[in-house]
Design an enzyme around this catalytic site. Structure first.
Site, PDB file in Angstrom:
ATOM      1  N   ASP A 348       0.825  -1.180  -0.083  1.00 29.88           N
ATOM      2  CA  ASP A 348       0.133   0.126   0.005  1.00 29.88           C
ATOM      3  C   ASP A 348       0.927   1.329  -0.035  1.00 29.88           C
ATOM      4  O   ASP A 348       0.312   2.259  -0.471  1.00 29.88           O
ATOM      5  CB  ASP A 348      -0.866  -0.106   1.360  1.00 29.88           C
ATOM      6  N   TYR A 432      -9.926  -0.253   3.059  1.00 29.43           N
ATOM      7  CA  TYR A 432      -9.431  -0.353   4.368  1.00 29.43           C
ATOM      8  C   TYR A 432      -8.930   1.079   4.706  1.00 29.43           C
ATOM      9  O   TYR A 432      -8.688   1.942   4.120  1.00 29.43           O
ATOM     10  CB  TYR A 432      -8.042  -1.239   4.688  1.00 29.43           C
TER      11      TYR A 432
END
Length: 707
Positions: A348, A432
């Site tokens: 990420d 998320y």
């Protein structure tokens, strides 16, 4: 004015060498690079992935802190035989740009000197100078939000995709969500010669419900690959018709009342007030609180960066602890071997950017009290400057009891209440949310914390089917098991003045004494220290059974008992990858194989998986390759790389919203102070009040006083 006999000529400096690039500086850097393009076609094809400050050498930072920026600290001036030589100004700031050429599919790195930045680049003029430019072969830089939006549109307009959705009962493409995920690297077809994405597909039930959880209806069975350079679908297959999960009435994250229930009515107001304002002071990006001081930075990739962390310790003055603290990478591997979940192993930070996905807290702040916000400036894909307002939150928090003791003989009690200073930001990467926090405590501790929340990434199953590799959380819906790993990079400087390299690392384990004359009662155990002398020695894992921790020590500074001063890294809960050693994502994430790595500082060694992990076929690039040099760790600039993670086995209660989960670690003083700084914290009051019918009643020793 003068310091120690030195004549100081006050010269205005607009930006500290560690301040993040301003919007004007980003514009100058982009304009300079674009103007350097060889042809109009090259210039038009430039896409700006990242524009950041090129951080200067540490001696430049020391010079700035000693002479150019208050609070002036002349003790930081470099010493020479003829006395300190002070320049009339600091060297020009520099920017580092990662540029993707959409026409040629090439990635390049540019260094630009920002010679004049007193105005924005009006009319195409610029005041920068290209220092270097270099094409980096066989890499793909991080994806951009503009590309994600274009990818979604391309997929939704692709006729075979529309036909596949029609088979599933969906004709309204406004209901469809396409989340472009990087392909990672699983075979030669994922090589970086093409810029690829393999999207995940979801489908909402209502187009006019802004609070609908679209992730509640994953679309299984559709395989699609998008060429992100040319924005075309290059592979498509409707492999298996799996019915869409039914519209679960519990799927949305609206309040309880909208779900046929009631919201909690017994929650009374809880007010956090500071009528006299905060205890911290902020000058630009420089923060002072209690005895702590540090600088705040921000990058598109890492998000929050903490620089020049030091503690002011009475007559010993400003004592450095760390030069730079940040979260440099995170990896989220999934444990389901089925399509498409085995490909879900997102980097990420390296593939997307934590900072570029950070929230503007104007839209919803989770901090309470008196808050100081910092904005963040980024370039967008086409080179324009965008500002995320209120991106970083700085505030104080009450943190319960710091210390207490009651003498049973006298009945007297002493208690200190803990307060901490918190610096944080929150980002969203697809489904998320991640909150990143650095907490500074009054007793000298620093805590790094990550909070995980948001929405689970789900899969659909046939009616009556269940999956071994996940948890069924609603009819036709399951959540795969997965792990989250984070890498904190800590460039330490424990008790080291500018130019000093006097740190080492010691591992401490608790050992049980063997039975015998030294352990006749079989109760003996002790702490044993081992000096980690080289990089290969310092590839270490957590061991809670031996209370393992690591201490960064200064080899030249001692406390009043003659022990070397230090700071220790204390692990929290942790894990290692559960995937087999041949798992494809571990080619790019070899650094996950150990919880701790230690290297001597080297410029350019910033990211544990290399700068470009996206579609990276090279085994062990980055940290795992650097440590093969087996450089000495004795009396050097120590960099700690701490890898910490959590294994997430989803629960029914994680749906439709996943409550916050906390993981992290501590940096704690170890022989650094001669006695606990907690003793300096003012004693807490023992008297509280309970208001009943508007009348205050004292509470003494926890009991209501008799009226």
């Amino acid at each position: 004015m003068a310091f120690s006999g030195l004549q100081i000529m006050m010269r205005a400096q607009s930006s500290h060498p560690l301040d993040p690039l301003s919007a004007a500086e980003i514009s100058v850097a982009v304009g300079t690079v674009r103007a350097a393009g060889a042809t109009p076609e090259v210039r038009d094809s430039m896409r700006f992935i990242e524009v950041v400050l090129l951080e200067p050498d540490k001696h430049v930072v020391a010079l700035a802190d000693a002479y150019f920026f208050p609070p002036f600290q002349p003790s930081l001036l470099p010493k020479t035989k003829g006395g300190p030589v002070i320049p009339s100004k600091l060297p020009p700031r520099r920017a580092r740009l990662v540029v993707y050429n959409k026409k040629s599919n090439e990635t390049s790195i540019w260094i630009v000197e920002l010679t004049e930045v007193h105005a924005a680049t009006r009319g195409g003029h610029h005041r920068g100078k290209v220092i270097t430019s270099q094409i980096v072969p066989d890499v793909q830089p991080p994806m951009d939000a503009v590309e994600y939006a274009e990818c979604e549109a391309v997929v939704k307009d692709f006729p075979p995709f529309r036909e596949a959705m029609k088979k599933r009962g969906i004709e309204d493409m406004d209901l469809v969500m396409v989340d472009p995920w990087c392909v990672g690297y699983h075979s030669d077809s994922d090589a970086p010669s093409r810029r690829l994405a393999k999207p995940l597909i979801f489908c909402r039930t209502e187009s006019d419900c802004p609070m609908e959880n679209g992730y509640a209806r994953p679309v299984e069975g559709i395989y699609v690959v998008v060429d992100m350079q040319n924005m075309v679908v290059v592979e498509f297959e409707d492999r298996k018709l799996v019915p869409l999960p039914p519209a679960d009435p519990l799927r949305n994250y609206t309040s309880g009342e909208t779900r046929g229930g009631v919201d909690r009515s017994d929650v009374k107001p809880l007010q956090i007030i500071q009528p006299e304002g905060p205890s911290f002071r902020v000058h630009g990006h420089f923060v002072e609180w209690q005895k702590w001081n540090f600088r705040i930075g921000f990058t598109p990739r890492e998000g929050l960066v903490i620089y020049s962390v030091a503690y002011t310790d009475g007559s010993r003055g400003r004592r450095p602890v760390a030069h730079r603290l940040s979260f440099v990478e995170m990896v989220v591997p999934y444990g389901d071997p089925n399509e498409p979940h085995y490909r879900k192993n997102a980097f990420d930070a390296g593939e997307d950017g934590l900072g570029k996905n950070a929230h503007s807290l104007k839209k919803g702040c989770d901090c309470l009290g008196y808050i100081k916000y910092f904005d963040a400036h980024f370039t967008n894909f086409t080179g324009g400057v965008e500002t995320t307002e209120n991106c970083v939150c700085l505030h104080e928090e009450d943190h319960g009891m710091l210390w207490k003791h009651q003498d049973w003989r006298t009945g007297l009690a002493e208690v200190r209440r803990s307060r901490r200073l918190t610096v944080s930001f929150v980002c969203t990467v697809a489904n998320y949310e991640y909150g990143f926090f650095w907490h500074f405590y009054q007793d000298g501790k620093i805590e790094a914390e990550v909070k995980l929340t948001g929405i689970l990434s789900l899969g659909a199953v046939q009616p009556g089917e269940s999956r071994k590799y996940g948890t069924t959380i609603a009819p036709g819906l399951y959540a795969p098991v997965h792990q989250h790993f984070f890498v904190a990079r800590m460039d330490m400087a424990v008790d080291c003045k500018p130019g000093e390299t006097f740190n080492q690392v010691v591992e401490v384990n608790v050992k049980v004494e063997e039975p015998g004359k030294n352990n006749v009662h079989s109760n003996a155990f002790y702490a044993e220290e081992e000096l980690l002398t080289s990089e290969l020695d310092a590839m270490r894992d957590c061991s809670p059974l031996t209370a393992r921790h690591w201490i960064v020590r200064n080899t030249r500074t001692v406390n009043r008992t003659g022990q070397l001063t230090g700071y220790k890294l204390v692990p929290g809960s942790n894990c290692l990858p559960l995937a087999g050693s041949e798992a494809k994502f571990l080619r790019r994430a070899t650094f996950l194989k150990h919880n701790l790595w230690v290297t001597p500082y080297a410029r350019g060694e910033m990211y544990p998986g290399g700068e470009f992990p996206n579609q990276n076929p090279r085994v062990g690039e980055g940290l795992a390759t650097w440590v093969k040099q087996n450089r000495s760790l004795e009396e050097t600039n120590i960099v700690l790389w701490y890898v910490f993670g959590v294994t997430h086995i989803p629960r029914l209660e994680d749906w439709p919203v996943m409550p916050v989960e906390h993981i992290g670690f501590m940096l704690m003083p170890h022989g650094f102070f001669n006695c606990s700084p907690a003793i300096d914290v003012p004693p807490s009051s023992n008297d509280l009040e309970l208001k009943e019918n508007g009348v205050s009643k004292p509470i003494q020793n926890g009991l209501l006083a008799k009226l």
